[in-house]
Motif scaffolding. Structure first.
Motif, PDB file in Angstrom:
ATOM      1  N   LEU A 392       0.811  -1.225   0.000  1.00 16.91           N
ATOM      2  CA  LEU A 392       0.000   0.000   0.000  1.00 16.91           C
ATOM      3  C   LEU A 392       0.847   1.279   0.000  1.00 16.91           C
ATOM      4  O   LEU A 392       0.684   2.169   0.829  1.00 16.91           O
ATOM      5  N   VAL A 393       1.738   1.380  -0.968  1.00 18.87           N
ATOM      6  CA  VAL A 393       2.568   2.576  -1.069  1.00 18.87           C
ATOM      7  C   VAL A 393       1.718   3.803  -1.394  1.00 18.87           C
ATOM      8  O   VAL A 393       1.982   4.905  -0.893  1.00 18.87           O
ATOM      9  N   GLU A 394       0.680   3.647  -2.198  1.00 22.56           N
ATOM     10  CA  GLU A 394      -0.153   4.797  -2.533  1.00 22.56           C
ATOM     11  C   GLU A 394      -0.911   5.321  -1.312  1.00 22.56           C
ATOM     12  O   GLU A 394      -1.109   6.522  -1.169  1.00 22.56           O
ATOM     13  N   LYS A 395      -1.313   4.420  -0.425  1.00 20.60           N
ATOM     14  CA  LYS A 395      -1.991   4.854   0.795  1.00 20.60           C
ATOM     15  C   LYS A 395      -1.032   5.637   1.678  1.00 20.60           C
ATOM     16  O   LYS A 395      -1.403   6.665   2.265  1.00 20.60           O
ATOM     17  N   ASP A 396       0.211   5.183   1.743  1.00 16.22           N
ATOM     18  CA  ASP A 396       1.206   5.879   2.552  1.00 16.22           C
ATOM     19  C   ASP A 396       1.483   7.263   1.977  1.00 16.22           C
ATOM     20  O   ASP A 396       1.428   8.271   2.689  1.00 16.22           O
ATOM     21  N   LEU A 397       1.756   7.328   0.681  1.00 12.39           N
ATOM     22  CA  LEU A 397       2.053   8.618   0.066  1.00 12.39           C
ATOM     23  C   LEU A 397       0.831   9.523   0.029  1.00 12.39           C
ATOM     24  O   LEU A 397       0.966  10.746   0.013  1.00 12.39           O
ATOM     25  N   GLY A 398      -0.354   8.928   0.051  1.00  9.68           N
ATOM     26  CA  GLY A 398      -1.572   9.729   0.064  1.00  9.68           C
ATOM     27  C   GLY A 398      -1.691  10.601   1.298  1.00  9.68           C
ATOM     28  O   GLY A 398      -2.350  11.649   1.262  1.00  9.68           O
ATOM     29  N   ARG A 399      -1.061  10.189   2.403  1.00 15.35           N
ATOM     30  CA  ARG A 399      -1.085  11.009   3.619  1.00 15.35           C
ATOM     31  C   ARG A 399      -0.435  12.365   3.358  1.00 15.35           C
ATOM     32  O   ARG A 399      -0.879  13.399   3.866  1.00 15.35           O
ATOM     33  N   TYR A 400       0.651  12.360   2.577  1.00 15.85           N
ATOM     34  CA  TYR A 400       1.368  13.596   2.283  1.00 15.85           C
ATOM     35  C   TYR A 400       0.641  14.410   1.220  1.00 15.85           C
ATOM     36  O   TYR A 400       0.639  15.640   1.260  1.00 15.85           O
ATOM     37  N   GLU A 401       0.021  13.704   0.271  1.00 13.12           N
ATOM     38  CA  GLU A 401      -0.727  14.396  -0.770  1.00 13.12           C
ATOM     39  C   GLU A 401      -1.914  15.141  -0.180  1.00 13.12           C
ATOM     40  O   GLU A 401      -2.297  16.217  -0.664  1.00 13.12           O
ATOM     41  N   ALA A 402      -2.501  14.586   0.885  1.00 15.72           N
ATOM     42  CA  ALA A 402      -3.684  15.197   1.491  1.00 15.72           C
ATOM     43  C   ALA A 402      -3.355  16.412   2.348  1.00 15.72           C
ATOM     44  O   ALA A 402      -4.237  17.209   2.674  1.00 15.72           O
ATOM     45  N   ALA A 403      -2.100  16.563   2.727  1.00 20.12           N
ATOM     46  CA  ALA A 403      -1.721  17.682   3.596  1.00 20.12           C
ATOM     47  C   ALA A 403      -1.808  19.004   2.845  1.00 20.12           C
ATOM     48  O   ALA A 403      -1.511  19.092   1.655  1.00 20.12           O
ATOM     49  N   THR A 404      -2.234  20.045   3.557  1.00 19.50           N
ATOM     50  CA  THR A 404      -2.336  21.397   3.004  1.00 19.50           C
ATOM     51  C   THR A 404      -1.517  22.345   3.877  1.00 19.50           C
ATOM     52  O   THR A 404      -1.151  22.002   5.014  1.00 19.50           O
TER      53      THR A 404
END
Length: 434
Positions: A392-404
């Motif tokens: 689940l690399v996309e789930k992990d990187l999604g945490r950073y993508e969601a940050a504002t």
């Protein structure tokens, strides 16, 4: 080419692995890669210094050393000589949460690696002797002296966790343990610790490299599958650490330049706020374009170096800023400048450009990990630990993508509070010449 593609479209990364749990609880992760004729076997035990008890610290790290004494069928020094004769290498590491053992070598060594790791898991406890314990105890005590007590700024590193986490908390003591506890360790203590934690259900085995997944799994079944299932002790989770006020420590050390370490209790690994803390570290102190480096090293020219980082841990993390003074400058100057940059971040948050750059740094690190056999094996084990699925690399990187910028500022305001630990290291005063 991979990095260029990564920067163009985020996130393009993926991990591929077969994940199977044996009847005895051992999790197996297999990621074939035919690009190089090599293989990595990476065995994670979910046991670290946090699983020790006050008065019996340092056991997880001690076992990192004891494991190399070998088991019943591969006694010392055969664990090293057998694989090294065929071009293989091995090593290990211990943290607050994990003990990791790995082997790297030609693909035809896969069965040898599995045989030797299985032998250690199955027989090390029964083969442990007082003589082996004493040999490794001396080595660990010497490592403690070299890595902490006699290493520049090493004493300060030991104090960070001691001061940030209260007495009784599983992170209060250092991973390497106290010299007093190591000297007091008895053979029965060591055997008991091994029997509790070094069992299939508390381990994950990652195989990455030039292998056939079906054949590799058959070998794992052959060498590990016969072991009985054993339960893993329940772990207590202490409440979050909260400091009402600043804790300041000043010490002298045999160093040339003053240094300041500022540490805060931060969100647990993979919990809300953890990813934002990674991004805060990128903005404040990762690289020469970061705010702290720009201000302290380039503009004010008061620091020789400065860094920031989020040490993500199971029971509560540590956000840390460190700066070493240039000759003629003081820890007070460093701390004032650090506080100024922290305040600026709390007031206005990061810019969109800084956040994009921070994400890029994190994504690039993951991309490089996926490219390497051993880093990929460790990434698979980490994702399996946190998400239950190693891919689940996309789930992990999604945490950073969601940050504002707003969410990062909000987390910074919750974490970078006045309740913190400040450690100031001063060069030891030289005795007056008689």
């Amino acid at each position: 080419m991979l990095i260029a593609l990564l920067l163009a479209v985020l996130p393009p990364l993926s991990l591929h692995a077969t994940q199977i749990t044996l009847d005895n609880g051992l999790t197996v992760l297999i990621s074939p890669d035919k690009s190089v004729p090599a293989v990595v076997v990476d065995l994670w035990y979910r046991v670290g210094s946090k699983d020790e008890e006050p008065g019996r610290t340092g056991f997880a790290h001690l076992f990192e050393h004891l494991m190399f004494m070998g088991g019943k069928n591969v006694p010392y020094p055969q664990f090293d000589t057998i694989m090294e004769a065929a071009g293989g290498t091995n090593n290990a590491s211990t943290s607050n949460d994990i003990t990791n053992y790995h082997e790297v070598g030609p693909a035809n060594l896969l069965e040898t690696f599995l045989w030797m790791e299985a032998d250690r898991m199955a027989t090390l406890g029964s083969e442990m002797t007082a003589e082996k314990l004493e040999t490794q105890r001396k080595i660990v005590l010497n490592e403690r002296r070299q890595s902490y007590e006699n290493r520049p700024y090493g004493k300060a590193d030991l104090l960070v966790f001691e001061k940030l986490f209260p007495e009784g908390h599983p992170y209060h003591w250092p991973v390497i343990g106290s010299a007093k506890d190591l000297e007091a360790a008895r053979l029965s203590d060591v055997k008991s610790f091994f029997s509790r934690w070094y069992v299939p259900a508390n381990a994950s085995l990652a195989i990455v490299g030039d292998v056939d997944a079906k054949a590799a799994l058959a070998l794992v079944e052959k060498y590990f599958g016969w072991m009985p299932k054993a339960s893993v002790p329940a772990r207590a989770e202490p409440p979050p650490v909260v400091h009402d006020k600043e804790v300041r420590v000043s010490l002298e050390d045999a160093v040339e330049l003053p240094k300041v370490i500022v540490a805060w209790a931060s969100p647990q690994a993979n919990r809300p706020g953890d990813a934002e803390c990674d991004l805060i570290a990128q903005v404040l102190g990762r690289g020469k374009a970061s705010r702290l480096f720009t201000r302290l090293v380039y503009e004010l020219q008061i620091a020789a170096d400065v860094s920031a980082g989020q040490d993500s841990l199971d029971l509560g993390s540590v956000f840390r800023i460190e700066a070493t003074a240039r000759p003629g400058h003081t820890t007070s100057e460093l701390l004032a400048a650090i506080d100024g940059e922290v305040k600026r971040l709390l007031d206005a948050g990061p810019t969109a450009g800084e956040l994009k750059s921070g994400r890029t740094g994190i994504y690039t690190g993951v991309a490089r990990a996926i490219e390497g056999l051993l880093p990929r094996a460790e990434l698979l084990s980490r994702y399996r630990l946190y998400y239950g699925d190693a891919t689940l690399v996309e789930k992990d990187l999604g945490r950073y993508e969601a940050a504002t910028p707003e969410s990062v500022r909000e987390v910074a305001r919750r974490v970078l509070v006045p309740g913190r630990v400040v450690i100031e290291v001063q060069p030891a005063r030289k005795e007056a010449v008689q």
